[in-house]
Design a protein around this motif. Structure first.
Motif, PDB file in Angstrom:
ATOM      1  N   LEU A  58       0.960  -1.198  -0.121  1.00  0.00           N
ATOM      2  CA  LEU A  58       0.047  -0.116  -0.213  1.00  0.00           C
ATOM      3  C   LEU A  58       0.679   1.202  -0.104  1.00  0.00           C
ATOM      4  O   LEU A  58       0.453   2.435  -0.746  1.00  0.00           O
ATOM      5  CB  LEU A  58      -0.833  -0.065   1.107  1.00  0.00           C
ATOM      6  N   TYR A  59       1.984   1.437   0.787  1.00  0.00           N
ATOM      7  CA  TYR A  59       2.595   2.262   0.981  1.00  0.00           C
ATOM      8  C   TYR A  59       3.412   2.885  -0.495  1.00  0.00           C
ATOM      9  O   TYR A  59       3.392   3.628  -0.962  1.00  0.00           O
ATOM     10  CB  TYR A  59       3.828   2.246   2.042  1.00  0.00           C
ATOM     11  N   ALA A  60       3.960   1.713  -1.175  1.00  0.00           N
ATOM     12  CA  ALA A  60       4.602   1.889  -2.343  1.00  0.00           C
ATOM     13  C   ALA A  60       3.627   2.358  -3.413  1.00  0.00           C
ATOM     14  O   ALA A  60       3.965   3.089  -4.373  1.00  0.00           O
ATOM     15  CB  ALA A  60       5.269   0.714  -2.732  1.00  0.00           C
ATOM     16  N   THR A  61       2.418   1.639  -3.511  1.00  0.00           N
ATOM     17  CA  THR A  61       1.349   2.211  -4.337  1.00  0.00           C
ATOM     18  C   THR A  61       1.322   3.691  -4.264  1.00  0.00           C
ATOM     19  O   THR A  61       1.045   4.288  -5.097  1.00  0.00           O
ATOM     20  CB  THR A  61       0.247   1.273  -4.280  1.00  0.00           C
ATOM     21  N   TRP A  62       0.868   3.986  -2.847  1.00  0.00           N
ATOM     22  CA  TRP A  62       0.350   5.490  -2.596  1.00  0.00           C
ATOM     23  C   TRP A  62       1.464   6.450  -3.178  1.00  0.00           C
ATOM     24  O   TRP A  62       1.163   7.388  -3.541  1.00  0.00           O
ATOM     25  CB  TRP A  62       0.434   5.512  -1.194  1.00  0.00           C
ATOM     26  N   LEU A  63       2.860   6.095  -2.973  1.00  0.00           N
ATOM     27  CA  LEU A  63       3.886   6.728  -3.270  1.00  0.00           C
ATOM     28  C   LEU A  63       4.016   7.009  -5.022  1.00  0.00           C
ATOM     29  O   LEU A  63       4.248   8.077  -5.411  1.00  0.00           O
ATOM     30  CB  LEU A  63       5.336   6.268  -3.121  1.00  0.00           C
ATOM     31  N   GLY A  64       3.517   5.910  -5.443  1.00  0.00           N
ATOM     32  CA  GLY A  64       3.499   5.896  -6.988  1.00  0.00           C
ATOM     33  C   GLY A  64       2.234   6.445  -7.729  1.00  0.00           C
ATOM     34  O   GLY A  64       2.302   6.275  -8.883  1.00  0.00           O
ATOM     35  N   MET A  65       1.372   6.662  -7.141  1.00  0.00           N
ATOM     36  CA  MET A  65      -0.036   6.958  -7.643  1.00  0.00           C
ATOM     37  C   MET A  65       0.061   8.221  -8.327  1.00  0.00           C
ATOM     38  O   MET A  65       0.358   9.422  -7.648  1.00  0.00           O
ATOM     39  CB  MET A  65      -1.047   7.108  -6.740  1.00  0.00           C
ATOM     40  N   SER A  66      -0.302   8.518  -9.657  1.00  0.00           N
ATOM     41  CA  SER A  66      -0.322   9.512 -10.504  1.00  0.00           C
ATOM     42  C   SER A  66      -1.996   9.934 -10.637  1.00  0.00           C
ATOM     43  O   SER A  66      -2.237  10.819 -11.351  1.00  0.00           O
ATOM     44  CB  SER A  66       0.129   9.525 -11.643  1.00  0.00           C
ATOM     45  N   LEU A  71      -9.332   1.199  -5.324  1.00  0.00           N
ATOM     46  CA  LEU A  71      -8.316   2.119  -4.193  1.00  0.00           C
ATOM     47  C   LEU A  71      -8.868   3.429  -4.662  1.00  0.00           C
ATOM     48  O   LEU A  71      -8.399   4.094  -5.754  1.00  0.00           O
ATOM     49  CB  LEU A  71      -6.678   1.527  -4.517  1.00  0.00           C
ATOM     50  N   CYS A  72      -9.297   4.257  -3.538  1.00  0.00           N
ATOM     51  CA  CYS A  72      -9.694   5.635  -3.863  1.00  0.00           C
ATOM     52  C   CYS A  72      -8.889   6.346  -2.743  1.00  0.00           C
ATOM     53  O   CYS A  72      -9.367   6.417  -1.391  1.00  0.00           O
ATOM     54  CB  CYS A  72     -11.263   5.420  -3.596  1.00  0.00           C
ATOM     55  N   LEU A  73      -8.067   7.030  -3.326  1.00  0.00           N
ATOM     56  CA  LEU A  73      -7.258   8.070  -2.418  1.00  0.00           C
ATOM     57  C   LEU A  73      -8.154   9.224  -2.136  1.00  0.00           C
ATOM     58  O   LEU A  73      -8.686   9.714  -2.896  1.00  0.00           O
ATOM     59  CB  LEU A  73      -6.257   8.622  -3.346  1.00  0.00           C
ATOM     60  N   LYS A  74      -8.051   9.550  -0.863  1.00  0.00           N
ATOM     61  CA  LYS A  74      -8.818  10.909  -0.392  1.00  0.00           C
ATOM     62  C   LYS A  74      -8.285  12.133  -1.207  1.00  0.00           C
ATOM     63  O   LYS A  74      -7.187  12.245  -1.525  1.00  0.00           O
ATOM     64  CB  LYS A  74      -8.722  10.840   1.009  1.00  0.00           C
ATOM     65  N   ARG A  75      -9.214  12.902  -1.052  1.00  0.00           N
ATOM     66  CA  ARG A  75      -8.582  14.244  -1.849  1.00  0.00           C
ATOM     67  C   ARG A  75      -7.335  15.001  -1.020  1.00  0.00           C
ATOM     68  O   ARG A  75      -6.765  15.541  -1.761  1.00  0.00           O
ATOM     69  CB  ARG A  75      -9.950  15.402  -1.544  1.00  0.00           C
ATOM     70  N   SER A  76      -7.364  14.726   0.234  1.00  0.00           N
ATOM     71  CA  SER A  76      -6.309  14.956   1.163  1.00  0.00           C
ATOM     72  C   SER A  76      -4.863  14.361   0.595  1.00  0.00           C
ATOM     73  O   SER A  76      -3.850  14.994   0.907  1.00  0.00           O
ATOM     74  CB  SER A  76      -6.476  14.869   2.521  1.00  0.00           C
ATOM     75  N   GLY A  77      -5.117  13.129  -0.029  1.00  0.00           N
ATOM     76  CA  GLY A  77      -3.874  12.506  -0.494  1.00  0.00           C
ATOM     77  C   GLY A  77      -3.186  11.964   0.600  1.00  0.00           C
ATOM     78  O   GLY A  77      -2.137  10.966   0.414  1.00  0.00           O
ATOM     79  N   ARG A  78      -3.753  11.727   1.854  1.00  0.00           N
ATOM     80  CA  ARG A  78      -3.108  11.111   3.029  1.00  0.00           C
ATOM     81  C   ARG A  78      -3.544   9.718   3.241  1.00  0.00           C
ATOM     82  O   ARG A  78      -3.223   9.230   4.334  1.00  0.00           O
ATOM     83  CB  ARG A  78      -3.500  12.210   4.341  1.00  0.00           C
ATOM     84  N   GLY A  79      -4.793   9.383   2.794  1.00  0.00           N
ATOM     85  CA  GLY A  79      -5.462   7.830   3.074  1.00  0.00           C
ATOM     86  C   GLY A  79      -6.341   7.641   2.014  1.00  0.00           C
ATOM     87  O   GLY A  79      -6.455   8.336   1.064  1.00  0.00           O
ATOM     88  N   PHE A  80      -6.963   6.605   2.564  1.00  0.00           N
ATOM     89  CA  PHE A  80      -7.999   6.088   1.394  1.00  0.00           C
ATOM     90  C   PHE A  80      -9.457   5.945   1.941  1.00  0.00           C
ATOM     91  O   PHE A  80      -9.671   5.704   3.048  1.00  0.00           O
ATOM     92  CB  PHE A  80      -7.417   4.777   0.795  1.00  0.00           C
ATOM     93  N   CYS A  81     -10.368   5.915   0.932  1.00  0.00           N
ATOM     94  CA  CYS A  81     -11.800   6.109   1.320  1.00  0.00           C
ATOM     95  C   CYS A  81     -11.960   4.767   1.549  1.00  0.00           C
ATOM     96  O   CYS A  81     -11.592   3.811   1.078  1.00  0.00           O
ATOM     97  CB  CYS A  81     -12.611   6.355   0.116  1.00  0.00           C
ATOM     98  N   SER A  82     -12.991   4.731   2.510  1.00  0.00           N
ATOM     99  CA  SER A  82     -13.540   3.329   3.217  1.00  0.00           C
ATOM    100  C   SER A  82     -14.857   3.056   2.452  1.00  0.00           C
ATOM    101  O   SER A  82     -15.612   4.155   2.053  1.00  0.00           O
ATOM    102  CB  SER A  82     -13.489   3.260   4.397  1.00  0.00           C
ATOM    103  N   ASP A  83     -15.562   1.930   2.449  1.00  0.00           N
ATOM    104  CA  ASP A  83     -16.875   1.817   2.189  1.00  0.00           C
ATOM    105  C   ASP A  83     -17.831   2.678   2.903  1.00  0.00           C
ATOM    106  O   ASP A  83     -18.816   3.160   2.674  1.00  0.00           O
ATOM    107  CB  ASP A  83     -17.124   0.256   2.206  1.00  0.00           C
ATOM    108  N   ALA A  84     -17.370   2.523   4.413  1.00  0.00           N
ATOM    109  CA  ALA A  84     -18.377   3.478   5.335  1.00  0.00           C
ATOM    110  C   ALA A  84     -18.272   4.878   4.885  1.00  0.00           C
ATOM    111  O   ALA A  84     -19.281   5.756   4.973  1.00  0.00           O
ATOM    112  CB  ALA A  84     -17.752   3.203   6.692  1.00  0.00           C
ATOM    113  N   ASP A  85     -17.123   5.424   4.352  1.00  0.00           N
ATOM    114  CA  ASP A  85     -17.151   6.871   4.079  1.00  0.00           C
ATOM    115  C   ASP A  85     -17.886   6.965   2.884  1.00  0.00           C
ATOM    116  O   ASP A  85     -18.580   7.999   2.849  1.00  0.00           O
ATOM    117  CB  ASP A  85     -15.487   7.202   3.706  1.00  0.00           C
TER     118      ASP A  85
END
Length: 160
Positions: free
Chosen positions: A92-100, A117-131
């Motif tokens: 997950l960390y490597a994917t996050w670093l490489g996401m364009s 895999l849904c990066l949050k607008r902040s770029g700091r984490g990923f959306c969950s089904d609950a979100d």
């Protein structure tokens, strides 16, 4: 000149893509048209349309893919998979670093759609089904969009 500090991501304890992905993303059938995808994109929270045949992901369509295309064109022909998919076992960390881009479809080795895999607008984490469910219940969120169905619910978060 001093470099700005990099803010640590918040992955909620997940270490693989499969642990962080949305398990019930909206999908469109293979018969969906460019016009239907445009309708889905009326919701500004939707950044990618996942077009499937059964459980197989055919295409990931993003807004710019639709420029100049006829409404009746099959949507799967507008998008692509290259650069828009990732496996559930990916770090997950490597994917996050490489996401364009903010969205990556999660597929197994046979091309079966497992999630998004849904990066949050902040770029700091990923959306969950609950979100996503909470935003859909919020009448003021602006969530709308076109016809779709959810991906198969029988998805394991463990690597395949």
């Amino acid at each position: 000149m001093e470099q700005p500090a990099v803010t640590s991501p918040d992955f909620r304890g997940a270490s693989t893509v499969g642990e962080a992905m949305l398990r019930v993303p909206k999908v469109l059938e293979a018969s969906a048209t460019v016009g239907e995808v445009r309708g889905l994109f009326e919701d500004d929270h939707v950044h990618a349309a996942l077009v499937v045949s059964g459980e197989t992901l055919l295409s990931v369509v993003e807004r710019p893919d639709l420029d100049g295309l006829a409404e009746a064109l099959p949507a799967y022909r507008a998008g692509r998979l290259t650069g828009r998919v990732v496996g559930p076992e990916a770090d997950l960390y490597a994917t996050w670093l490489g996401m364009s881009r903010r969205r990556l479809a999660v597929v197994d080795s046979s091309g079966r759609l497992l999630g998004l895999l849904c990066l949050k607008r902040s770029g700091r984490g990923f959306c969950s089904d609950a979100d996503v469910a909470a935003r859909a219940r919020d009448g003021e969120s602006g969530c709308r969009g076109g016809q779709s169905r959810t991906a198969p619910a029988s998805v394991s978060a463990s690597p395949l």
